[in-house]
Design a protein around this motif. Structure first.
Motif, PDB file in Angstrom:
ATOM      1  N   GLN A  86      -6.472  13.093  -0.346  1.00  0.00           N
ATOM      2  CA  GLN A  86      -5.263  13.767  -0.821  1.00  0.00           C
ATOM      3  C   GLN A  86      -4.192  12.760  -1.218  1.00  0.00           C
ATOM      4  OE1 GLN A  86      -5.338  17.010  -1.512  1.00  0.00           O
ATOM      5  NE2 GLN A  86      -7.461  16.820  -0.765  1.00  0.00           N
ATOM      6  N   ARG A  87      -4.071  11.685  -0.467  1.00  0.00           N
ATOM      7  CA  ARG A  87      -3.094  10.645  -0.807  1.00  0.00           C
ATOM      8  C   ARG A  87      -3.448   9.973  -2.133  1.00  0.00           C
ATOM      9  NH1 ARG A  87      -2.570   6.990   4.491  1.00  0.00           N
ATOM     10  NH2 ARG A  87      -1.214   5.768   3.083  1.00  0.00           N
ATOM     11  N   LEU A  88      -4.734   9.723  -2.331  1.00  0.00           N
ATOM     12  CA  LEU A  88      -5.174   9.116  -3.583  1.00  0.00           C
ATOM     13  C   LEU A  88      -4.935  10.055  -4.761  1.00  0.00           C
ATOM     14  CD1 LEU A  88      -8.467   7.490  -2.294  1.00  0.00           C
ATOM     15  CD2 LEU A  88      -6.517   6.238  -3.225  1.00  0.00           C
ATOM     16  N   LEU A  89      -5.193  11.337  -4.557  1.00  0.00           N
ATOM     17  CA  LEU A  89      -4.981  12.312  -5.625  1.00  0.00           C
ATOM     18  C   LEU A  89      -3.499  12.472  -5.964  1.00  0.00           C
ATOM     19  CD1 LEU A  89      -7.590  15.063  -4.660  1.00  0.00           C
ATOM     20  CD2 LEU A  89      -7.662  13.506  -6.625  1.00  0.00           C
ATOM     21  N   ALA A  90      -2.637  12.104  -5.009  1.00  0.00           N
ATOM     22  CA  ALA A  90      -1.192  12.139  -5.271  1.00  0.00           C
ATOM     23  C   ALA A  90      -0.730  10.885  -6.008  1.00  0.00           C
ATOM     24  CB  ALA A  90      -0.434  12.280  -3.954  1.00  0.00           C
ATOM     25  N   GLY A  91      -1.660   9.945  -6.237  1.00  0.00           N
ATOM     26  CA  GLY A  91      -1.340   8.742  -7.005  1.00  0.00           C
ATOM     27  C   GLY A  91      -1.078   7.501  -6.185  1.00  0.00           C
ATOM     28  N   GLU A  92      -1.209   7.571  -4.860  1.00  0.00           N
ATOM     29  CA  GLU A  92      -0.940   6.400  -4.023  1.00  0.00           C
ATOM     30  C   GLU A  92      -2.040   5.359  -4.221  1.00  0.00           C
ATOM     31  OE1 GLU A  92       0.095   5.328   0.669  1.00  0.00           O
ATOM     32  OE2 GLU A  92      -0.206   7.414   0.041  1.00  0.00           O
ATOM     33  N   PRO A  93      -1.690   4.090  -4.376  1.00  0.00           N
ATOM     34  CA  PRO A  93      -2.698   3.041  -4.567  1.00  0.00           C
ATOM     35  C   PRO A  93      -3.653   2.948  -3.379  1.00  0.00           C
ATOM     36  CG  PRO A  93      -0.515   2.227  -5.150  1.00  0.00           C
ATOM     37  CD  PRO A  93      -0.315   3.554  -4.476  1.00  0.00           C
ATOM     38  N   VAL A  94      -4.913   2.660  -3.671  1.00  0.00           N
ATOM     39  CA  VAL A  94      -5.932   2.616  -2.614  1.00  0.00           C
ATOM     40  C   VAL A  94      -5.627   1.544  -1.572  1.00  0.00           C
ATOM     41  CG1 VAL A  94      -7.470   1.036  -3.895  1.00  0.00           C
ATOM     42  CG2 VAL A  94      -8.419   2.617  -2.177  1.00  0.00           C
ATOM     43  N   GLN A  95      -4.942   0.466  -1.988  1.00  0.00           N
ATOM     44  CA  GLN A  95      -4.615  -0.591  -1.019  1.00  0.00           C
ATOM     45  C   GLN A  95      -3.633  -0.088   0.032  1.00  0.00           C
ATOM     46  OE1 GLN A  95      -4.543  -0.910  -4.323  1.00  0.00           O
ATOM     47  NE2 GLN A  95      -5.699  -2.733  -4.944  1.00  0.00           N
ATOM     48  N   TYR A  96      -2.676   0.744  -0.376  1.00  0.00           N
ATOM     49  CA  TYR A  96      -1.751   1.327   0.602  1.00  0.00           C
ATOM     50  C   TYR A  96      -2.445   2.382   1.452  1.00  0.00           C
ATOM     51  CZ  TYR A  96       2.208  -0.820  -1.906  1.00  0.00           C
ATOM     52  OH  TYR A  96       3.090  -1.702  -2.485  1.00  0.00           O
ATOM     53  N   VAL A  97      -3.337   3.125   0.834  1.00  0.00           N
ATOM     54  CA  VAL A  97      -4.057   4.174   1.547  1.00  0.00           C
ATOM     55  C   VAL A  97      -4.905   3.579   2.670  1.00  0.00           C
ATOM     56  CG1 VAL A  97      -5.918   5.874   1.321  1.00  0.00           C
ATOM     57  CG2 VAL A  97      -4.057   5.829  -0.351  1.00  0.00           C
ATOM     58  N   THR A  98      -5.596   2.487   2.379  1.00  0.00           N
ATOM     59  CA  THR A  98      -6.441   1.844   3.394  1.00  0.00           C
ATOM     60  C   THR A  98      -5.677   0.826   4.234  1.00  0.00           C
ATOM     61  OG1 THR A  98      -7.133   0.110   1.839  1.00  0.00           O
ATOM     62  CG2 THR A  98      -8.501   2.097   1.961  1.00  0.00           C
ATOM     63  N   GLY A  99      -4.518   0.361   3.705  1.00  0.00           N
ATOM     64  CA  GLY A  99      -3.750  -0.669   4.403  1.00  0.00           C
ATOM     65  C   GLY A  99      -4.290  -2.065   4.188  1.00  0.00           C
ATOM     66  N   ILE A 100      -5.229  -2.219   3.268  1.00  0.00           N
ATOM     67  CA  ILE A 100      -5.884  -3.509   3.064  1.00  0.00           C
ATOM     68  C   ILE A 100      -5.916  -3.863   1.583  1.00  0.00           C
ATOM     69  CG2 ILE A 100      -8.078  -4.772   3.226  1.00  0.00           C
ATOM     70  CD1 ILE A 100      -8.679  -3.139   5.749  1.00  0.00           C
ATOM     71  N   ALA A 101      -5.563  -5.113   1.277  1.00  0.00           N
ATOM     72  CA  ALA A 101      -5.675  -5.644  -0.079  1.00  0.00           C
ATOM     73  C   ALA A 101      -6.545  -6.894  -0.039  1.00  0.00           C
ATOM     74  CB  ALA A 101      -4.308  -5.991  -0.647  1.00  0.00           C
ATOM     75  N   GLU A 102      -7.473  -6.978  -0.956  1.00  0.00           N
ATOM     76  CA  GLU A 102      -8.317  -8.173  -1.063  1.00  0.00           C
ATOM     77  C   GLU A 102      -7.578  -9.217  -1.895  1.00  0.00           C
ATOM     78  OE1 GLU A 102     -11.911  -6.687  -2.780  1.00  0.00           O
ATOM     79  OE2 GLU A 102     -12.678  -5.933  -0.871  1.00  0.00           O
TER      80      GLU A 102
END
Length: 284
Positions: free
Chosen positions: A60-76
């Motif tokens: 649901q957060r992703l469908l609202a447009g939130e970046p996947v890095q914020y959704v998971t809390g991790i950035a490569e």
């Protein structure tokens, strides 16, 4: 039950199929520890009730447009996995290219300053590559400094983080401190926001992104002036830049007193990086 297949299909409501699948793999790997091989073996169908509820929330957060890095809390970031929250810019692969350039030229350098550290990505990557290097990092945001310190601890590296405003650095009072200064400052003009992705505009910190339309080199000017005094003779200044203002930045650096100025494209073919040297005969 939501599996990997169901998950990426949901995401095609706002993403192309290829991107939806890539985002889904990112979520399953970083959020649930499941690799693509695990998914192919059907382990995504074995998530418990709590994990299923969390997966639905992430969708649901992703469908609202939130970046996947914020959704998971991790950035490569290269070999690093950094914690990120909406209070810091999501590290880009281009910025890791800048780190690689700095690392290739650091030679016998003893000290490095990262100005506008955000998540700490540049400082941590360069310290990880050269453990003997003394690394300091500035940011004006308390939240960014908290996240950066957390990332440094997780990476088991020592970085001296300080709350400092790049626009108010008193260069004349600090002489010969650094061998290297590196910065990825805000460089997007407000007028350019029209063409940017909604998930960037809506979630990433504007303070780390934007500069006034009438002064696109605001941060570069302040940092270069500080660097002119704070770099040791022979020291190097590295910037990630807005390609639109590359010629103007070269003129600015030359006018301030830097020489041996070099520019490089990023992996996408855009003019993205500049390096300038403070030679002994220029240093005052």
């Amino acid at each position: 039950m939501m599996t990997y297949h169901n998950f990426w299909q949901q995401l095609t409501k706002i993403y192309e199929t290829g991107e939806a699948k890539a985002i889904a793999r990112y979520v399953f790997e970083h959020g649930f520890g499941l690799t693509l091989a695990d998914i192919l073996c059907g382990k995504d169908a074995l998530l418990d009730t709590a994990s299923q509820a969390r997966l639905d929330n992430l969708c649901q957060r992703l469908l609202a447009g939130e970046p996947v890095q914020y959704v998971t809390g991790i950035a490569e970031f290269g070999p690093l996995r950094l914690h990120v929250e909406p209070g810091v810019l999501i590290p880009r692969p281009e910025t890791y290219e800048l780190c690689q350039w700095v690392d290739s030229e650091k030679a016998e350098s003893d000290s490095l300053l990262d100005i506008g550290t955000g998540s700490g990505c540049i400082a941590i990557a360069l310290k990880s590559a050269s453990p003997s290097l003394s690394v300091s990092a500035w940011d004006i945001s308390d939240e960014a400094l908290r996240i950066a310190a957390q990332n440094a601890k997780a990476a088991n590296v020592s970085v001296n983080f300080e709350k400092r405003d790049a626009l108010n650095a008193d260069g004349a009072a600090f002489n010969d401190l650094w061998d290297i200064i590196v910065s990825n400052p805000p460089y997007i003009c407000r007028s350019e926001a029209i063409g940017m992705e909604p998930h960037v505009i809506g979630y990433e910190p504007h303070m780390a992104l934007f500069v006034p339309d009438d002064d696109p080199l605001l941060f570069y000017r302040a940092i270069a002036r500080y660097a002119f005094h704070a770099l040791k003779p022979g020291g190097r200044l590295y910037f990630e830049i807005n390609p639109n203002y590359h010629p103007h930045l070269l003129s600015l650096l030359t006018a301030i007193g830097f020489s041996d100025i070099d520019s490089r494209h990023d992996q996408f073919g855009k003019m993205r990086f500049v390096r300038a040297v403070l030679h002994t005969d220029n240093h005052q």
